[in-house]
Design an enzyme around this catalytic site. Structure first.
Site, PDB file in Angstrom:
ATOM      1  CD  GLU A 112      -3.286  -1.053   1.936  1.00 26.42           C
ATOM      2  OE1 GLU A 112      -2.975  -0.354   3.112  1.00 26.42           O
ATOM      3  OE2 GLU A 112      -4.137  -1.691   1.942  1.00 26.42           O
ATOM      4  CG  HIS A 228      -9.302   6.062   1.111  1.00 26.29           C
ATOM      5  ND1 HIS A 228      -9.202   5.740  -0.295  1.00 26.29           N
ATOM      6  CD2 HIS A 228      -8.594   4.956   1.714  1.00 26.29           C
ATOM      7  CE1 HIS A 228      -8.473   4.539  -0.478  1.00 26.29           C
ATOM      8  NE2 HIS A 228      -8.148   4.184   0.740  1.00 26.29           N
ATOM      9  NE  ARG A 274      -4.864   5.743   2.786  1.00 24.68           N
ATOM     10  CZ  ARG A 274      -5.447   4.891   3.542  1.00 24.68           C
ATOM     11  NH1 ARG A 274      -6.216   5.295   4.430  1.00 24.68           N
ATOM     12  NH2 ARG A 274      -5.239   3.596   3.057  1.00 24.68           N
ATOM     13  CG  HIS A 335     -10.541   6.489   5.110  1.00 24.57           C
ATOM     14  ND1 HIS A 335     -11.546   5.232   4.723  1.00 24.57           N
ATOM     15  CD2 HIS A 335      -9.573   5.676   5.275  1.00 24.57           C
ATOM     16  CE1 HIS A 335     -10.931   4.039   4.807  1.00 24.57           C
ATOM     17  NE2 HIS A 335      -9.539   4.201   5.405  1.00 24.57           N
ATOM     18  NE  ARG A 370      -5.235   5.484   9.083  1.00 24.13           N
ATOM     19  CZ  ARG A 370      -5.816   4.475   8.358  1.00 24.13           C
ATOM     20  NH1 ARG A 370      -5.199   3.507   8.411  1.00 24.13           N
ATOM     21  NH2 ARG A 370      -6.618   4.667   7.457  1.00 24.13           N
TER      22      ARG A 370
END
Ligand code: SIN
Length: 515
Positions: A112, A228, A274, A335, A370
């Site tokens: 990811e 997100h 992100r 998100h 995060r």
């Protein structure tokens, strides 16, 4: 007479159920949850849970990635605990029945964004959260845990400077009851419902944050909410997460003209953090005058897509998009909250007797942004430490923060009657991906005015609305105070990070005016 337990856990997602399953070995446990046990955010988690268990990986690399994503605000001690405990907590989840996917006899590890290694464990391809929730809730139902569903916590009762119990409303009978416990564990999740466009389900209304703030516990980093980059965007179709793992498998983002644009914004392209990808999408949508971009995996083998992302494939297909042959229309959505109820590395809040774990807590491991799939990991690592701490005797509470502030007293004129959609529209427009001072000021005043005009809450929807108004106010005011851009917090009037802002915005209620 209050009902009394050794532990009361509020919330029934992974954090709450995992804490309850560990605590039941040491005393009586009651789980209070405002809906049915599996109405929670956990079951929507797709990507998975990060752990440095690959042959080419190690906790130090995971730590470095976590710190880099967190944009200067990660609590390094907390993050080190997170990455070093990861492998053990994965073993616990396997023991609790979570069926992580494997490949050639070894655990399968996905990639990811902003991870330097493939380290995401998943279950059912893209249904990790659902598998975890099912495994834990089945065990909890079979155990000696008292589970009370459809119970909305109204207030934390503070006696002698300590969280002694909870007042809770049974939403089916409308009776209010008191529950007392030696340890109260908040595991109520985040507040994604504050925004018009969100990947989070209806239950994510910031209840634990509002309860803790009203009771006098500190709340930190509320300005850092993660958007997100890729939620399905089809008119009339409910918002649905398209996992970052899709980009991890090689998915590319294209604008309305079919051009791949992320390499223009970041060297890491689609695997940039992100916040970078979400803002790039916003800028690309503005440049091309559309409300979506496209996530393209049509260059991958169809069999690979359907095996790795069965849930996403099915959902898209049900809504007219065959992702094996067509690009998926996507846009960003609220998100995950990096901030929350401030805790130390043992999950202790600044109020004695009150603990927090999972998204409701701010342990500091995420800083301003995060790293993907660190959230499920954080829940289990710190839920375990909460229970360990209660056994070691009461070391807490966490010490108060110097320089904590309270919400500003604001005039409350022209309130009007608030409802969830107007609150969500205000937050999306003024406290969303791109912010500025005038918008944030408008939000704080409007939220304060709405709160002042709100009748006393009496049922689940009215409690949720009151909690959302307070959590939204904390977020808007924190974002106004932070005059810089950092991680997920971006202001056009202060577009760069500023060294003097490498610190936290912490709220503590000093007077009853705003809650
Ligand atoms: C995703 O699958 O993209 C979500 C995972 C996460 O939020 O960490």
């Amino acid at each position: 007479m209050p009902q009394r337990f050794d532990y009361i856990v509020v919330g029934s997602g992974i954090a709450g159920l995992y804490a309850a399953l560990l605590a039941r070995r040491h005393g009586s446990v009651c789980v209070l949850t405002k809906g049915s046990i599996d109405e929670c955010n956990t079951k929507y988690a797709q990507g998975g849970i990060a752990a440095a268990v690959g042959r080419d990986d190690g906790p130090e690399l995971h730590l470095q990635d976590t710190i880099a994503a967190g944009a200067g605000l990660v609590d390094v001690d907390a993050a080190r605990i997170l990455v070093e405990a990861a492998a053990d907590r994965i073993h616990d989840l396997v023991d609790f029945g979570v069926p992580f996917d494997s490949s050639d006899g070894e655990v399968a590890l996905g990639r990811e964004a902003a991870h330097s290694r493939s380290r995401i464990l998943h279950a059912g391809g893209d249904s990790t959260g659902a598998h975890i929730e099912l495994s834990l809730s089945a065990l909890a139902r079979m155990s000696r845990i008292t589970i009370k569903e459809y119970v909305q916590v109204e207030q934390i009762v503070v006696e002698g400077g300590r969280a002694a119990g909870l007042m809770a409303l049974d939403t089916r009978t409308s009776a209010t009851e008191r529950f007392d416990a030696g340890a109260i564990v908040l595991a109520t999740g985040g507040c994604g419902q504050l925004f018009r466009v969100s990947t989070n389900p209806d239950v994510t209304t910031g209840d634990g944050i509002a309860l803790a703030y009203r009771a006098g516990a500190e709340v930190q980093d509320m300005e850092f909410i993660q958007f997100h980059p890729t939620a399905l965007k089809i008119p009339g179709v409910p918002i649905f997460l398209i996992s970052e793992a899709v980009r991890g498998e090689g998915g590319v983002l294209r604008n309305a003209a079919g051009e791949r644009f992320m390499p223009r914004y970041s060297e890491q392209a689609e695997l940039a953090p992100r916040d970078v990808v979400a803002r790039s999408i916003v800028s690309e949508m503005a440049a091309t005058g559309t409300d979506r971009v496209f996530l393209d995996v049509t260059h991958l083998a169809a069999s690979r897509i359907t095996a790795r992302f069965p849930q996403i494939y099915r959902y898209c297909l049900d809504h007219g998009v065959d992702m094996t042959t067509q690009p998926i229309p996507v846009s960003p959505a609220a998100h995950y909250l990096m901030g929350g109820v401030r805790t130390n590395t043992w999950g202790e809040t600044t109020l004695a007797g009150l603990y927090a774990c999972g998204e409701v807590a701010c342990t500091g491991v995420h800083g301003a942004n995060r790293l993907a799939s660190n959230s499920l990991l954080e829940t289990v690592v710190f839920a375990k430490r909460v229970v360990e701490r209660t056994l070691a005797g009461d070391g807490g509470p966490a010490p108060p923060t110097d320089g904590a502030r309270d919400l500003a007293p604001l005039a409350h004129e022209g309130a009007g009657t608030p409802d969830r959609p107007s609150l969500q529209a205000l937050m999306w427009d003024t406290v969303g991906i791109v912010r500025d001072g005038p918008g944030l000021r408008r939000a704080t005043h409007q939220l304060a005015a709405w709160r002042a005009g709100l009748p006393a809450p009496h049922d689940r929807p009215s409690h949720e609305l009151a909690n959302m108004l307070l959590a939204g106010r904390l977020m808007a005011e924190a974002a106004l105070v932070r005059e810089e851009s950092r991680g997920a917090h971006y202001r056009t009037d202060f577009p760069e990070p500023r060294e003097e802002w490498r610190r936290h915005v912490v709220f503590r209620r000093e007077s009853p005016h705003a809650a």
